[in-house]
Design an enzyme around this catalytic site. Structure first.
Site, PDB file in Angstrom:
ATOM      1  N   GLU A  34       2.882 -19.914 -13.331  1.00 11.21           N
ATOM      2  CA  GLU A  34       3.499 -18.819 -12.565  1.00 11.21           C
ATOM      3  C   GLU A  34       5.011 -19.008 -12.535  1.00 11.21           C
ATOM      4  O   GLU A  34       5.503 -20.081 -12.178  1.00 11.21           O
ATOM      5  CB  GLU A  34       2.946 -18.792 -11.138  1.00 11.21           C
ATOM      6  CG  GLU A  34       3.598 -17.774 -10.223  1.00 11.21           C
ATOM      7  CD  GLU A  34       3.543 -16.351 -10.748  1.00 11.21           C
ATOM      8  OE1 GLU A  34       4.622 -15.756 -10.948  1.00 11.21           O
ATOM      9  OE2 GLU A  34       2.420 -15.847 -10.963  1.00 11.21           O
ATOM     10  N   ARG A 273       3.719   2.116 -13.413  1.00  9.54           N
ATOM     11  CA  ARG A 273       4.055   0.740 -13.758  1.00  9.54           C
ATOM     12  C   ARG A 273       3.745   0.498 -15.229  1.00  9.54           C
ATOM     13  O   ARG A 273       2.884   1.165 -15.803  1.00  9.54           O
ATOM     14  CB  ARG A 273       3.275  -0.243 -12.874  1.00  9.54           C
ATOM     15  CG  ARG A 273       3.559  -0.075 -11.380  1.00  9.54           C
ATOM     16  CD  ARG A 273       2.780  -1.078 -10.538  1.00  9.54           C
ATOM     17  NE  ARG A 273       3.192  -2.436 -10.773  1.00  9.54           N
ATOM     18  CZ  ARG A 273       4.219  -3.037 -10.177  1.00  9.54           C
ATOM     19  NH1 ARG A 273       4.949  -2.374  -9.280  1.00  9.54           N
ATOM     20  NH2 ARG A 273       4.532  -4.288 -10.441  1.00  9.54           N
ATOM     21  N   ASP A 312      -3.277  -5.502 -15.455  1.00  8.82           N
ATOM     22  CA  ASP A 312      -2.335  -4.436 -15.769  1.00  8.82           C
ATOM     23  C   ASP A 312      -1.740  -4.520 -17.167  1.00  8.82           C
ATOM     24  O   ASP A 312      -1.108  -3.570 -17.622  1.00  8.82           O
ATOM     25  CB  ASP A 312      -1.184  -4.438 -14.751  1.00  8.82           C
ATOM     26  CG  ASP A 312      -1.612  -3.933 -13.377  1.00  8.82           C
ATOM     27  OD1 ASP A 312      -2.817  -3.668 -13.198  1.00  8.82           O
ATOM     28  OD2 ASP A 312      -0.754  -3.813 -12.491  1.00  8.82           O
ATOM     29  N   ALA A 320      -5.951  -4.289  -8.239  1.00 17.09           N
ATOM     30  CA  ALA A 320      -6.119  -5.725  -8.040  1.00 17.09           C
ATOM     31  C   ALA A 320      -7.572  -6.152  -8.206  1.00 17.09           C
ATOM     32  O   ALA A 320      -7.867  -7.163  -8.870  1.00 17.09           O
ATOM     33  CB  ALA A 320      -5.607  -6.111  -6.651  1.00 17.09           C
ATOM     34  N   HIS A 444     -25.173   3.961  15.540  1.00 14.75           N
ATOM     35  CA  HIS A 444     -24.482   5.082  16.176  1.00 14.75           C
ATOM     36  C   HIS A 444     -23.722   4.578  17.395  1.00 14.75           C
ATOM     37  O   HIS A 444     -24.258   3.784  18.169  1.00 14.75           O
ATOM     38  CB  HIS A 444     -25.511   6.132  16.605  1.00 14.75           C
ATOM     39  CG  HIS A 444     -24.930   7.249  17.438  1.00 14.75           C
ATOM     40  ND1 HIS A 444     -24.226   8.295  16.886  1.00 14.75           N
ATOM     41  CD2 HIS A 444     -24.952   7.463  18.784  1.00 14.75           C
ATOM     42  CE1 HIS A 444     -23.840   9.117  17.845  1.00 14.75           C
ATOM     43  NE2 HIS A 444     -24.270   8.638  19.008  1.00 14.75           N
TER      44      HIS A 444
END
Length: 470
Positions: A34, A273, A312, A320, A444
């Site tokens: 990352e 995007r 993506d 996601a 309910h």
């Protein structure tokens, strides 16, 4: 340090980190790379921060109308810095949770920028130290997500012309926000700003906002936003953005063959995007593309053997939960296991008030597919829980095959629609019929009772609907 892995995942968003954990559980030595913050776009600049801001704006908007419930108070206000601080706190908590899960499952977390080389190698560059580390893996999974798409519009680089990334970090609000694009991102920001008392205007090129969703839902959302004071222009093409007076902006657009102008203190570009693959591949690494997206087969493998892609960066729904499901499926394929998730049924959600959710086919899509269609619909203003909670008008609509009675799709516009839609997803995946769904006793008073009414209406048997005229 042994830099050889069974799987290297590039990107730690909901597709990447889920895939990494599933791979580790299946016995693969796994690393995840990352370059930014763990959690990717969804956690840091997308789903979670947006929905956190929306929760605050919804509460503020509801509080202004609590006199209808017999509650009276003075001096209602909000502090945008505190709202942003709460958003940041939630992001941090979720991020820490993801890191703990990755570490607990034995996934190696590598911080830096990854470049894919030939022969299943990855070069990791650490920005802080300029260090380069060469890694190798039997399999590589690209889960780098997407970035905001900014079209070539004159004036798009002017100050206060922003993307959703920019807007999510602002501790002040634009008194007048003009939004270019009436898709999910545009509509959700329109909700936030209008509920916090700002002036909002949407310019959408298509004939309706939320053009990818059921027409009735689009029309109902437009009606709800207009009720909150949002101005909506459809079939409108943006020509350019100009610097206005006193630091303001002017958006020039064409609508119904007339050139018009709208003033704003800020302009959000929310037209979609695009896949984030910039500088991902080293020179000489040739991968086949599908337009701007990486091309994959049914196993999520690219044209390069043992190189996979999900989320993506490939063509499909930019969601996601879709990326997470694809991540699991891709890893299962690498391990030679059968896919455990049905990827043909992916719900879509919009977190306006009331919420929007859809799954499966719309009525138009079912007819185009050659189905004999039977529909059922229940208006939520007849639902006791909606009345109690002072909910807005909405509905649950069910699409069924007239020959088999199997559920084909559902569209919801109601409180908790994003939670209720899972019931219809389960029904479609398992081939359930309207009678199967109608056989369940629902408590309910709840919003979920409307599911019973909608499915029974497909058979003309709904209790709390007036009989249709014959």
């Amino acid at each position: 340090m042994d830099n050889r892995y069974d799987l290297i995942v590039i990107g730690s968003g909901p597709g990447g980190y889920v895939a990494a954990i599933r791979a580790a559980k299946l016995g693969m030595k796994t690393a995840i790379v990352e370059q930014g913050e763990i959690g990717g776009t969804c956690l840091n600049r997308g789903c979670i921060p947006t929905k956190t801001l929306m929760h605050s704006s919804h509460l503020f908007y509801e509080a202004k109308h609590l006199h209808a419930a017999g509650l009276h108070f003075e001096g209602l206000s909000f502090d945008m810095e505190e709202i942003q601080a709460r958003k940041d706190e939630i992001i941090l908590k979720v991020r820490q949770g993801i890191v703990s899960l990755l570490e607990a499952n034995g996934v190696t977390i590598l911080q830096g920028t990854a470049t894919i080389q030939k022969e299943n190698r990855v070069v990791l560059r650490r920005a802080a130290t300029a260090e380069e580390l060469e890694l190798s893996a039997k399999n590589i999974l690209v889960a780098t997500g997407s970035v905001p798409l900014v079209p070539e519009i004159e004036g798009s680089t002017l100050p206060n012309v922003v993307t959703s990334d920019d807007l999510l970090s602002k501790s002040t609000l634009y008194p007048k926000l003009l939004i270019i694009g009436g898709g999910v991102i545009g509509v959700e920001f329109a909700s936030i700003y209008s509920e916090l008392g700002c002036e909002v205007e949407i310019v959408e090129a298509m004939d309706r906002i939320l053009p990818a969703m059921d027409k009735e839902i689009s029309q109902s959302v437009a009606m709800s936003l207009k009720k909150k004071g949002v101005a909506i222009h459809t079939k409108a093409r943006v020509i350019r953005i100009l610097q206005g007076e006193a630091g303001g902006l002017v958006c020039e657009y064409e609508e119904k063959d007339n050139v018009k102008q709208a003033n704003a203190s800020g302009i959000l570009i929310a037209v979609g995007r695009r896949a984030n693959t910039k500088d991902l591949f080293a020179p000489g690494v040739e991968v086949e593309y599908d337009g701007a997206n990486l091309k994959v087969n049914d196993a999520f493998e690219t044209s390069t053997p043992n190189l996979y892609a999900i989320g993506d960066v490939i063509r499909g729904k930019q969601l996601a939960h879709a990326a997470s499901a694809q991540g699991v499926a891709a890893v299962e394929q690498m391990c030679g296991e059968k896919m455990s998730i049905d990827l043909t049924v992916i719900p879509s959600c919009v977190y306006t008030s009331p919420e929007i959710a859809a799954v499966g086919m719309s009525e138009e899509e079912a007819l185009r597919e050659g189905h004999s269609v039977r529909t059922g619909k229940y208006p939520m203003l007849g639902n006791c829980k909606t009345m109690i909670s002072m909910g807005e008008r909405g509905f649950i609509k069910v699409i069924a095959d007239a020959d088999t009675d199997k559920i084909l799709g559902a569209q919801l516009m109601c409180e908790r629609a994003t939670d209720i839609v899972g019931e219809f997803s389960t029904a479609i995946v398992n081939g359930l019929t309207v009678k199967d769904l109608a056989s369940v006793v629902r408590p309910h008073p709840t919003y979920g009772e409307a599911v019973t009414e909608a499915v029974e209406d497909t058979l003309g048997m709904a209790i709390h609907l007036m009989p249709k005229r014959k």
